[in-house]
Motif scaffolding. Structure first.
Motif, PDB file in Angstrom:
ATOM      1  N   SER A  86       0.826  -1.215   0.000  1.00  0.00           N
ATOM      2  CA  SER A  86       0.000   0.000   0.000  1.00  0.00           C
ATOM      3  C   SER A  86       0.853   1.254   0.000  1.00  0.00           C
ATOM      4  N   VAL A  87       0.293   2.314  -0.562  1.00  0.00           N
ATOM      5  CA  VAL A  87       0.958   3.622  -0.632  1.00  0.00           C
ATOM      6  C   VAL A  87      -0.089   4.697  -0.320  1.00  0.00           C
ATOM      7  N   VAL A  88       0.365   5.930  -0.181  1.00  0.00           N
ATOM      8  CA  VAL A  88      -0.577   7.016   0.086  1.00  0.00           C
ATOM      9  C   VAL A  88      -0.379   8.157  -0.905  1.00  0.00           C
ATOM     10  N   VAL A  89      -1.466   8.860  -1.160  1.00  0.00           N
ATOM     11  CA  VAL A  89      -1.400  10.187  -1.779  1.00  0.00           C
ATOM     12  C   VAL A  89      -1.701  11.154  -0.652  1.00  0.00           C
ATOM     13  N   ILE A  90      -0.811  12.110  -0.434  1.00  0.00           N
ATOM     14  CA  ILE A  90      -0.910  12.959   0.752  1.00  0.00           C
ATOM     15  C   ILE A  90      -0.746  14.429   0.403  1.00  0.00           C
ATOM     16  N   GLY A  91      -1.397  15.252   1.165  1.00  0.00           N
ATOM     17  CA  GLY A  91      -1.257  16.703   1.049  1.00  0.00           C
ATOM     18  C   GLY A  91      -1.758  17.289   2.349  1.00  0.00           C
ATOM     19  N   GLY A  92      -1.538  18.564   2.567  1.00  0.00           N
ATOM     20  CA  GLY A  92      -1.952  19.117   3.847  1.00  0.00           C
ATOM     21  C   GLY A  92      -2.201  20.600   3.818  1.00  0.00           C
ATOM     22  N   GLN A  93      -2.681  21.087   4.956  1.00  0.00           N
ATOM     23  CA  GLN A  93      -2.999  22.499   5.082  1.00  0.00           C
ATOM     24  C   GLN A  93      -3.191  22.831   6.558  1.00  0.00           C
ATOM     25  N   GLN A  94      -3.191  24.108   6.872  1.00  0.00           N
ATOM     26  CA  GLN A  94      -3.534  24.535   8.219  1.00  0.00           C
ATOM     27  C   GLN A  94      -5.029  24.332   8.457  1.00  0.00           C
ATOM     28  N   ALA A  95      -5.398  24.293   9.735  1.00  0.00           N
ATOM     29  CA  ALA A  95      -6.794  24.051  10.111  1.00  0.00           C
ATOM     30  C   ALA A  95      -7.567  25.361  10.158  1.00  0.00           C
ATOM     31  N   GLY A  96      -7.940  25.884   8.991  1.00  0.00           N
ATOM     32  CA  GLY A  96      -8.656  27.150   8.928  1.00  0.00           C
ATOM     33  C   GLY A  96     -10.064  27.047   9.493  1.00  0.00           C
ATOM     34  N   VAL A  97     -10.576  28.156  10.062  1.00  0.00           N
ATOM     35  CA  VAL A  97     -11.952  28.142  10.564  1.00  0.00           C
ATOM     36  C   VAL A  97     -12.904  27.932   9.387  1.00  0.00           C
ATOM     37  N   LEU A  98     -13.926  27.121   9.636  1.00  0.00           N
ATOM     38  CA  LEU A  98     -14.874  26.728   8.581  1.00  0.00           C
ATOM     39  C   LEU A  98     -14.139  26.162   7.369  1.00  0.00           C
ATOM     40  N   THR A  99     -13.015  25.525   7.608  1.00  0.00           N
ATOM     41  CA  THR A  99     -12.104  24.852   6.652  1.00  0.00           C
ATOM     42  C   THR A  99     -11.235  25.816   5.856  1.00  0.00           C
ATOM     43  N   GLY A 100     -11.347  27.135   6.116  1.00  0.00           N
ATOM     44  CA  GLY A 100     -10.446  28.080   5.458  1.00  0.00           C
ATOM     45  C   GLY A 100     -10.828  28.383   4.018  1.00  0.00           C
ATOM     46  N   HIS A 144      -9.983  33.475  10.324  1.00  0.00           N
ATOM     47  CA  HIS A 144     -10.896  34.376   9.622  1.00  0.00           C
ATOM     48  C   HIS A 144     -11.401  33.791   8.305  1.00  0.00           C
ATOM     49  N   VAL A 145     -12.479  34.372   7.846  1.00  0.00           N
ATOM     50  CA  VAL A 145     -12.960  34.144   6.481  1.00  0.00           C
ATOM     51  C   VAL A 145     -13.283  35.523   5.899  1.00  0.00           C
ATOM     52  N   PHE A 146     -13.479  35.568   4.591  1.00  0.00           N
ATOM     53  CA  PHE A 146     -13.893  36.809   3.934  1.00  0.00           C
ATOM     54  C   PHE A 146     -15.370  36.700   3.557  1.00  0.00           C
ATOM     55  N   VAL A 147     -16.078  37.809   3.696  1.00  0.00           N
ATOM     56  CA  VAL A 147     -17.489  37.845   3.312  1.00  0.00           C
ATOM     57  C   VAL A 147     -17.738  39.096   2.478  1.00  0.00           C
ATOM     58  N   SER A 148     -18.854  39.101   1.772  1.00  0.00           N
ATOM     59  CA  SER A 148     -19.244  40.266   0.972  1.00  0.00           C
ATOM     60  C   SER A 148     -20.374  40.986   1.701  1.00  0.00           C
ATOM     61  N   LYS A 155     -12.976  41.173   5.829  1.00  0.00           N
ATOM     62  CA  LYS A 155     -12.364  40.082   6.582  1.00  0.00           C
ATOM     63  C   LYS A 155     -13.061  39.986   7.936  1.00  0.00           C
ATOM     64  N   ARG A 156     -13.614  38.801   8.245  1.00  0.00           N
ATOM     65  CA  ARG A 156     -14.292  38.607   9.520  1.00  0.00           C
ATOM     66  C   ARG A 156     -13.515  37.574  10.339  1.00  0.00           C
ATOM     67  N   ALA A 157     -12.816  38.079  11.355  1.00  0.00           N
ATOM     68  CA  ALA A 157     -11.973  37.205  12.175  1.00  0.00           C
ATOM     69  C   ALA A 157     -12.717  36.775  13.425  1.00  0.00           C
ATOM     70  N   MET A 158     -12.421  35.561  13.861  1.00  0.00           N
ATOM     71  CA  MET A 158     -12.960  35.075  15.123  1.00  0.00           C
ATOM     72  C   MET A 158     -11.933  35.325  16.206  1.00  0.00           C
ATOM     73  N   LYS A 159     -12.297  36.144  17.173  1.00  0.00           N
ATOM     74  CA  LYS A 159     -11.379  36.461  18.260  1.00  0.00           C
ATOM     75  C   LYS A 159     -11.329  35.311  19.260  1.00  0.00           C
ATOM     76  N   HIS A 160     -10.247  35.263  20.006  1.00  0.00           N
ATOM     77  CA  HIS A 160     -10.081  34.219  21.020  1.00  0.00           C
ATOM     78  C   HIS A 160      -9.397  34.825  22.227  1.00  0.00           C
ATOM     79  N   GLU A 161      -9.837  34.369  23.408  1.00  0.00           N
ATOM     80  CA  GLU A 161      -9.261  34.945  24.632  1.00  0.00           C
ATOM     81  C   GLU A 161      -7.781  34.630  24.787  1.00  0.00           C
ATOM     82  N   LEU A 162      -7.264  33.664  24.003  1.00  0.00           N
ATOM     83  CA  LEU A 162      -5.847  33.314  24.086  1.00  0.00           C
ATOM     84  C   LEU A 162      -5.035  33.935  22.948  1.00  0.00           C
ATOM     85  N   ASP A 163      -5.594  34.960  22.308  1.00  0.00           N
ATOM     86  CA  ASP A 163      -4.874  35.625  21.214  1.00  0.00           C
ATOM     87  C   ASP A 163      -3.480  36.080  21.639  1.00  0.00           C
TER      88      ASP A 163
END
Length: 544
Positions: A86-100, A144-148, A155-163
């Motif tokens: 067996s083998v894998v096809v792999i890729g990755g990304q950061q864990a963006g809010v709402l999947t980024g 964050h995500v971007f909205v119209s 840009k709408r960012a989600m704040k966090h108390e541990l910023d």
């Protein structure tokens, strides 16, 4: 849905030359992805290596225990990794809010499509794996995500108390369910209510209730979208993974200075060929992070036998560092240089799915892979996708503007040309002429006034300034009226640009998948995944 393909030039010269097969490939990669036998060659190379498959599978199953009952196909795929073929096809990304941004979803789709395709061709198990960069500590990149809103992209960012914990790995940032769900509702509201909105919000709330951290929410959302695909997730920020990674850490420490030299050598080579490296690395960088009190600090190399964490004032001998890795491997994690090595150490990788930036920086690591006795896996550009809604396509037809023009240059040029064609009188040259004439008259008046009272100079200058300002105001008023008279057509240019080239960038770099899920339903990603894709240098336009 249907796909059409366009040839779009990337702003990255290196990526363009890779697509066109113009690179001196052997200098930057171990395999030529344009070779029709590339994956057969890679399989043979993998067979000459050994992997801790059983330990890896046991770890993956343990980590994914909370998913096991809901996503049995994922567990089946993990078990298939025990197969020595067996083998894998792999890729990755950061864990963006709402999947980024959308490109995260496009990367998952690329992994799934290539894994399916190659399993059929090679007749061996090919498992799709998504590597979540959970150890990354730049929360501002993923919060964050971007909205119209009101015709503007915001840009709408989600704040966090541990910023304030700037170096806390995202895996360790706990999530407040209610805060996240409320923030999500605000985002979805900007998309407008549809028949799918309530179900979508319920789904997000359910996924959030099962999670403790931002990474876990990301995992839940991704698995919900791709639930029948058997996608295997690995969170590189999980402390338990470090036990499996120890031996690679040992080798990175032993070969530390050579790693840095290998990167610099390949970067020099890239520059000689006219390409621009993107890895920024200090000469003394150890290319590892040290974890202390929950935060993550970059390590430096003082000498061949000594290392330091400058921010903490810590110094370790090589022996002390190896002892620390042996006893507490969770105190260490990889950086941009060593993460690809760790991935290669853990997985029998058939192909790595890469974004444009990753393609360049992986090319900078070819000598590093060789240093560890590895062949760099085929680096395959992910699918580049733009989703074209029928209403936007209709606007483009009405305005007679091509898709290529929009994706390459946006709509500003076409919009200005339209305005010019629909402006009966060009006010600017008239106003400029008026300024000259009035200026000449005003200078005569000024001279006369100054013979009476020289102290009037400042007042007369202000008067000239006010007159010119009034003429500028006239220009603005007329321009505004012209735009108001043509607002129906101009709004189409705005809609097109916001949809396809927002903020001057490709759609996939700005917009989020939940806009489309809210508009077209929760099966949208399934339909997108099941389209017929070809890995080539063409941009995919998905018409919906």
């Amino acid at each position: 849905m249907e796909i059409v393909e366009l040839s779009l030039k990337s702003s990255n010269t290196f990526v363009n030359d890779l697509h066109k097969n113009k690179l001196p490939n052997e200098l930057f990669f171990s395999y030529n992805i344009h070779d029709e036998n590339v994956y057969f060659k890679r399989i043979e190379d993998i067979k000459r290596r050994s992997f801790k498959r059983d330990q890896l599978v046991d770890y993956l199953k343990g980590y994914s225990e909370r998913f096991a009952k809901r996503y049995p196909k994922m567990i089946e795929n993990m078990e298939r990794l025990r197969d020595p073929n067996s083998v894998v096809v792999i890729g990755g990304q950061q864990a963006g809010v709402l999947t980024g941004p959308l490109y995260t979803i496009h990367k998952v789709i690329s992994i799934l499509v290539l894994a399916r395709e190659q399993e059929e061709k090679l007749n061996v198990p090919v498992i799709p794996v998504f590597w979540i960069a959970g150890e990354d500590h730049d929360f501002a990149e993923i919060n964050h995500v971007f909205v119209s809103e009101n015709k503007l992209i915001k840009k709408r960012a989600m704040k966090h108390e541990l910023d304030y914990l700037k170096k806390l790995p995202v895996s360790d940032i706990q999530i407040n369910d209610r805060t996240f769900v409320n923030w999500t509702k605000e985002i979805i509201e900007t998309y407008g209510e549809t028949d799918f909105t309530n179900r979508l919000l319920e789904q997000i709330e359910k996924c959030t209730s099962r999670a403790d951290s931002f990474v876990q929410v990301f995992e839940e959302l991704i698995l919900e979208m791709f639930q029948d695909e058997g996608l295997v997730l690995i969170n590189s920020g999980d402390h338990r993974l470090r036990e499996l990674e120890k031996n690679c850490f040992f080798e990175i420490i032993e070969k530390n200075s050579a790693v840095g030299q290998a990167v610099q050598k390949k970067q020099d080579c890239m520059r000689e060929y006219g390409y621009k490296p993107i890895i920024e690395m200090k000469e003394e960088s150890a290319n590892l992070f040290y974890h202390h009190d929950g935060e993550r600090y970059l390590m430096d190399r003082c000498s061949e036998t000594e290392f330091k964490v400058e921010d903490l004032g810590l110094v370790f001998s090589k022996e002390e560092l190896i002892k620390l890795v042996t006893e507490s491997p969770e105190r260490f994690s990889n950086n941009v240089v060593t993460r690809p090595l760790m991935q290669e150490f853990l997985f029998p990788t058939l192909a790595f799915i890469a974004g444009p930036g990753e393609i360049t920086y992986w090319a900078e690591l070819k000598e590093v892979f060789s240093l560890f006795g590895y062949e760099m896996p085929p680096v395959v550009p992910r699918l580049n996708i733009t989703i074209l809604e029928r209403s936007i396509e209709r606007d483009m037809k009405e305005l007679d503007i091509s898709l290529e023009e929009v994706l390459e240059r946006g709509t500003e040029g076409a919009r200005e040309a339209y305005l010019h064609a629909h402006t009966p009188v060009e006010m600017k040259p008239l106003v400029d002429g008026a300024k000259k004439e009035i200026g000449a008259i005003h200078r005569q008046l000024k001279q006369a006034a100054l013979t009476i009272d020289p102290s009037l100079e400042p007042l007369l200058q202000k008067n000239a300034f006010l007159i010119e300002n009034q003429l500028d105001f006239l220009t603005k008023i007329v321009d505004r009226r012209v735009k108001e008279q043509n607002e129906v057509e101009l709004s189409k240019y705005r809609r097109i640009e916001n949809a396809l080239k927002p903020n001057g960038q490709l759609q996939e770099r700005i917009w989020n998948i939940y806009y489309f899920l809210n508009k077209f339903g929760t099966d949208f990603v399934v339909e997108l995944t099941n389209l017929s894709y070809t890995f080539n240098d063409r941009h995919k336009i998905v018409k919906i």
